[in-house]
Design an enzyme around this catalytic site. Sequence first.
Site, short mmCIF file in Angstrom:
data_model
loop_
_atom_site.label_atom_id
_atom_site.label_comp_id
_atom_site.label_asym_id
_atom_site.label_seq_id
_atom_site.Cartn_x
_atom_site.Cartn_y
_atom_site.Cartn_z
N THR A 130 -5.49 8.87 8.30
CA THR A 130 -5.37 10.18 7.66
C THR A 130 -5.68 11.31 8.64
O THR A 130 -5.02 12.35 8.64
CB THR A 130 -6.34 10.29 6.47
OG1 THR A 130 -6.26 9.11 5.70
CG2 THR A 130 -5.99 11.47 5.60
N TYR A 164 -0.75 9.68 9.90
CA TYR A 164 -0.19 9.76 8.55
C TYR A 164 0.93 10.79 8.44
O TYR A 164 1.90 10.59 7.72
CB TYR A 164 -1.29 10.13 7.54
CG TYR A 164 -2.04 8.97 6.95
CD1 TYR A 164 -2.27 7.81 7.68
CD2 TYR A 164 -2.53 9.03 5.66
CE1 TYR A 164 -2.99 6.75 7.15
CE2 TYR A 164 -3.24 7.98 5.10
CZ TYR A 164 -3.47 6.84 5.86
OH TYR A 164 -4.17 5.81 5.31
N ARG A 182 -1.57 -3.78 -2.52
CA ARG A 182 -2.26 -2.68 -3.19
C ARG A 182 -2.04 -2.66 -4.70
O ARG A 182 -2.96 -2.38 -5.47
CB ARG A 182 -1.78 -1.34 -2.60
CG ARG A 182 -2.49 -0.13 -3.15
CD ARG A 182 -1.94 1.14 -2.54
NE ARG A 182 -2.21 1.22 -1.12
CZ ARG A 182 -3.35 1.68 -0.59
NH1 ARG A 182 -4.34 2.04 -1.39
NH2 ARG A 182 -3.51 1.75 0.70
N ASP A 213 -7.29 -4.18 8.92
CA ASP A 213 -7.55 -2.75 8.74
C ASP A 213 -8.97 -2.40 9.22
O ASP A 213 -9.59 -1.44 8.75
CB ASP A 213 -7.37 -2.32 7.28
CG ASP A 213 -6.93 -0.86 7.16
OD1 ASP A 213 -6.34 -0.35 8.12
OD2 ASP A 213 -7.18 -0.24 6.12
#
Length: 238
Positions: free
Chosen positions: A25, A56, A152, A207
């Site tokens: 981000t 991002y 997700r 991650d």
Amino acid sequence: SRVPEAMLSQITSCGITTVLGLLGTDGVTRSVENLVAKARALTEEGITAYCLTGAYGIPSPTITGSIEKDIMMVPPIIGTKIAVSDHRSSNPQGPELIEVATATRRGGLLANVAGLVTMHMGDGEGRLDPIFYVLDHSDVPAKNLLPTHILRNPGLIDAGADLVRRGGYIDCTAGADDVEVESDALKLYELLHREDVSLDHVTMSSDAFGSQPRFNEEGECIGLTYASPKYLHRTIQI
């Protein structure tokens, strides 16, 4: 919003000897220059480290002002990172993704590296639609497109299975804690046993050291932690 940088001892203690670094981000206080320096430092310390240009947002932050130039002229960059179908992304649609993917592939061909577009996938309703648009409206090969965080939600898992059936690749992320690890391992097992889902087209990443924000029902960030590389091995064990 900044989380600690990866440490060699944390990586190797989890049995990991090759890493791929990327921005998330925060493409403002974190930079591609920082990322390249960190990758080179880890390589100097004895493991294999690559990284991606971009973050991002679009237009992608780069070192040279060009995705293609970054990949061709700045080792160890081997591709591009962006975010898709996420409220923190630039909401790229098919045409924007074609532009990023084309530049990334061309740079990869010139530099003889992967030319991979790694896409953080969010909970947005668009899911993998921009990727299917690229496959339907361009000559970019499916192997150059890698959506991650596929586990997700159920809709994203279904879309990921459809992408694999079309010759594409997907990446599943190991959970960020013990509860998530067990849940995601079960989701992965179910996905891998779906009809016509090739095991060779499904990967898993940790991650690790990526920030893990927590949101309330109003979409407000109420806390922040970061992922550990240890959960990759734990997921495989399960």
